[in-house]
Design an enzyme around this catalytic site. Structure first.
Site, PDB file in Angstrom:
ATOM      1  N   GLU A  71       1.666  59.054  22.391  1.00 42.63           N
ATOM      2  CA  GLU A  71       0.571  59.677  21.656  1.00 42.63           C
ATOM      3  C   GLU A  71      -0.444  58.610  21.272  1.00 42.63           C
ATOM      4  OE1 GLU A  71       3.038  63.461  19.764  1.00 42.63           O
ATOM      5  OE2 GLU A  71       2.455  61.808  18.448  1.00 42.63           O
ATOM      6  N   HIS A 130      -6.465  66.445  12.230  1.00 45.16           N
ATOM      7  CA  HIS A 130      -5.974  66.471  13.605  1.00 45.16           C
ATOM      8  C   HIS A 130      -7.150  66.840  14.505  1.00 45.16           C
ATOM      9  CE1 HIS A 130      -3.664  67.290  17.190  1.00 45.16           C
ATOM     10  NE2 HIS A 130      -2.595  66.797  16.585  1.00 45.16           N
ATOM     11  N   ARG A 153      -6.283  58.900  15.794  1.00 43.22           N
ATOM     12  CA  ARG A 153      -6.771  60.226  15.429  1.00 43.22           C
ATOM     13  C   ARG A 153      -8.076  60.200  14.645  1.00 43.22           C
ATOM     14  NH1 ARG A 153      -1.190  63.418  13.719  1.00 43.22           N
ATOM     15  NH2 ARG A 153      -0.414  63.695  15.851  1.00 43.22           N
ATOM     16  N   HIS A 202      -4.808  67.864   8.538  1.00 44.29           N
ATOM     17  CA  HIS A 202      -3.468  67.860   9.132  1.00 44.29           C
ATOM     18  C   HIS A 202      -2.439  67.107   8.310  1.00 44.29           C
ATOM     19  CE1 HIS A 202      -0.453  68.082  12.226  1.00 44.29           C
ATOM     20  NE2 HIS A 202      -0.439  66.776  12.426  1.00 44.29           N
ATOM     21  N   ARG A 262      -2.597  57.464   9.524  1.00 50.02           N
ATOM     22  CA  ARG A 262      -1.232  57.579  10.037  1.00 50.02           C
ATOM     23  C   ARG A 262      -1.192  57.453  11.557  1.00 50.02           C
ATOM     24  NH1 ARG A 262       2.128  62.282  11.853  1.00 50.02           N
ATOM     25  NH2 ARG A 262       0.157  63.406  11.874  1.00 50.02           N
TER      26      ARG A 262
END
Length: 528
Positions: free
Chosen positions: A117, A239, A285, A346, A381
């Site tokens: 990811e 997100h 992100r 998110h 994060r």
């Protein structure tokens, strides 16, 4: 005479039924009575809805140091490195334990199938197709189901913590338990030796969110009212790829899709992510979410698109069957067409200030998982570090509690509802709920400014006064409790954002676009 039927006792009160709450219950059940509380069903948690997976060093080509460095880079200088190392080092053991209790991780040729990811330099995400959180939750629930020391209460809403400070008992602030609202509308007083908040984040403070409806910041708001400092609440991870749909669906489209080769495109099919970062769709992100937000504003578009066709139908059907099936129910086929997406709230990188074991400033009170802020995530994060954190924190939390046992406190007083008047209408609750979410979405979103934050703060103060006047006058209900907590969370997020005079990670300010040379946490302390 007081109604003693509205009183419960437990050695350990755990509020929240996500992965952290469930694992903590499993660890503590052999040492005393556990009361495990959830305000909805036990499936109503962010863990249950988590798609992507759990990050850990699980292959010979990966290393702890690589995972640590990826986390530090994503965190934009604000991570606490000792915490990062302490949590990352436990990942392999936690994943092995989850597999041993029945979590059905995907495999390939007898080995764990690992995906990659955004922000990760290696494939290190263990997953169960595109429903990893559900697989973990089901295994944990099954592991605790037969234990005689665990009592589970569904559809019980925590109202507030009970502390010695609130009761005027002694100088040291200790948590004695909590008040719960049961499905019949009665308030139960729970006395507990230790109380653990595992209530998740606060995604519902925004109009677009991937979070379940129940995620209204309850634990953080209760802890703040009880006297706990909070840390880094300005860092809200949006997100990048949440479904944009006319029916208002907030369905998440897993980052693993981009990890497997899906593209971000505009309405004309142009890939734009590389205009913002050399990693393109695989940037962290915060960068990807800002890129989508900027393209939407620049083009005057309601959404951008996620094109999964480059992955191929076989991979989509084998690895993302749940996402594919849910989209088909909405009339969308990701094997043949791009899917409209928008960034959505998110994950909350901040929370109640704790150490790795979840210990708070109040004796006998712990906070774990997304409710807590340990410094692991810093200003952003790293994908799939959240399931890792909540499970490792639950492990450390239980160990700390068992190392420092606490006697059952004296019984807390029953709930006092004298002077309460019946409700005549509830329109104020809905109006304030909608206004809070609109205010936060328009003024405290992905890009912020001093003027937007000032406007948000002024409006939220008025709403706060309206809610408090209503709260102390009328009977408590789940809607009213959630509204009170939602407003408190909104104020704390705005206050934290106003305190940070720079742009870092998930917090981007048009008035302070530069990043300061020294990274500092934002810590707010209640003024009692």
């Amino acid at each position: 005479m007081a109604n003693e039927k509205l009183r419960l006792e437990a050695d350990y009160l755990i509020i929240g039924s996500g992965a952290s709450g469930l694992l903590a219950a499993s660890r503590l059940a052999g040492h005393g009575s556990v009361l495990l509380v959830n305000k909805g069903r036990f499936q109503d948690s962010s863990t249950w809805n988590a798609q992507g997976g759990i990050a850990s060093v699980l292959s010979a080509t990966d290393s702890i140091e690589s995972h640590v460095q990826d986390t530090l880079i994503a965190g934009a200088g604000l991570c606490h490195e000792d915490t990062v190392r302490g949590i990352v080092m436990q990942g392999h053991r936690i994943v092995q334990e989850l597999a041993s209790i029945g979590t059905k991780f995907d495999t390939c040729d007898g080995e764990l199938h690992l995906t990659r990811e955004g922000g990760h330099s290696n494939r290190r995400i263990a997953h169960s197709r595109d429903a990893t959180g559900r697989a973990i939750s089901e295994a944990l629930l099954e592991s605790i189901a037969p234990h005689p020391n665990i009592r589970r209460l569904e559809e019980h809403t925590a109202i507030d913590l009970i502390t010695t400070r609130k009761l005027g008992r002694g100088r040291k602030n200790r948590c004695l338990g909590a008040y719960l609202l049961d499905p019949a509308g009665q308030v139960i007083t729970v006395s507990a030796g230790c109380t653990i908040l595992a209530t998740g984040g606060a995604g519902k403070v925004y109009m677009f969110t991937s979070n379940p409806h129940a995620v209204t910041g309850d634990g953080i708001a209760m802890a703040w009212r009880a006297g706990c400092p909070v840390m880094n609440l300005e860092f809200i991870q949006f997100h990048p790829t949440c479904l944009y749909h006319r029916e208002g669906s907030s369905m998440l489209l897993s980052e693993a899709l981009r990890g497997e080769g899906a593209h971000l495109v505009d309405a004309h099919g142009r890939r734009f992510a590389f205009d913002y970062d050399e990693r393109g769709e695989m940037a962290s992100r915060d960068i990807v979410a800002r890129a989508i937000d900027h393209e939407m504003k620049k083009q005057g578009a309601d959404s951008m698109y996620l094109d999964a066709r480059p992955i191929g139908s076989d991979t989509i059907l084998n690895h993302f069957p749940n996402i594919h099936g849910r989209l088909l129910e909405l009339g969308l086929d990701m094997t043949t067409e791009p899917i409209p997406i928008v960034p959505a709230a998110h994950y909350l990188c901040g929370g109640i200030q704790t150490d790795m074991s979840g210990k708070t400033a109040i004796d006998g009170l712990y906070a774990i998982g997304e409710t807590a802020c340990t410094g692991l995530h810093g200003a952003n994060r790293l994908a799939s570090n959240s399931l890792l954190e909540c499970l490792v924190m639950a492990d450390y939390c239980a160990a700390d509690i068992l190392t420092h046992p606490r006697a059952m406190p004296e019984s807390a007083p029953l709930w006092d509802d004298s002077g309460i008047e019946p409700e005549h209408e509830r329109i104020q609750i809905k109006q304030n709920w909608d206004e809070i979410r609109a205010t936060m979405s328009h003024y405290v979103g992905i890009v912020r400014s001093d003027e937007r934050l000032r406007r948000a703060r002024r409006r939220l103060r008025i709403i706060h006064e309206e809610i408090e006047a209503y709260y102390w006058k009328h009977p408590v209900s789940q809607d009213l409790i959630e509204l009170r907590n939602l407003e408190q969370m909104a104020e704390l997020i705005v206050m934290s954002a106003q305190s940070r005079h720079e742009s870092r990670g998930l917090h981007y300010s048009t008035d302070y676009p530069a990043t300061l040379p020294v990274a500092r946490d934002t810590i707010l302390t209640p003024d009692f």
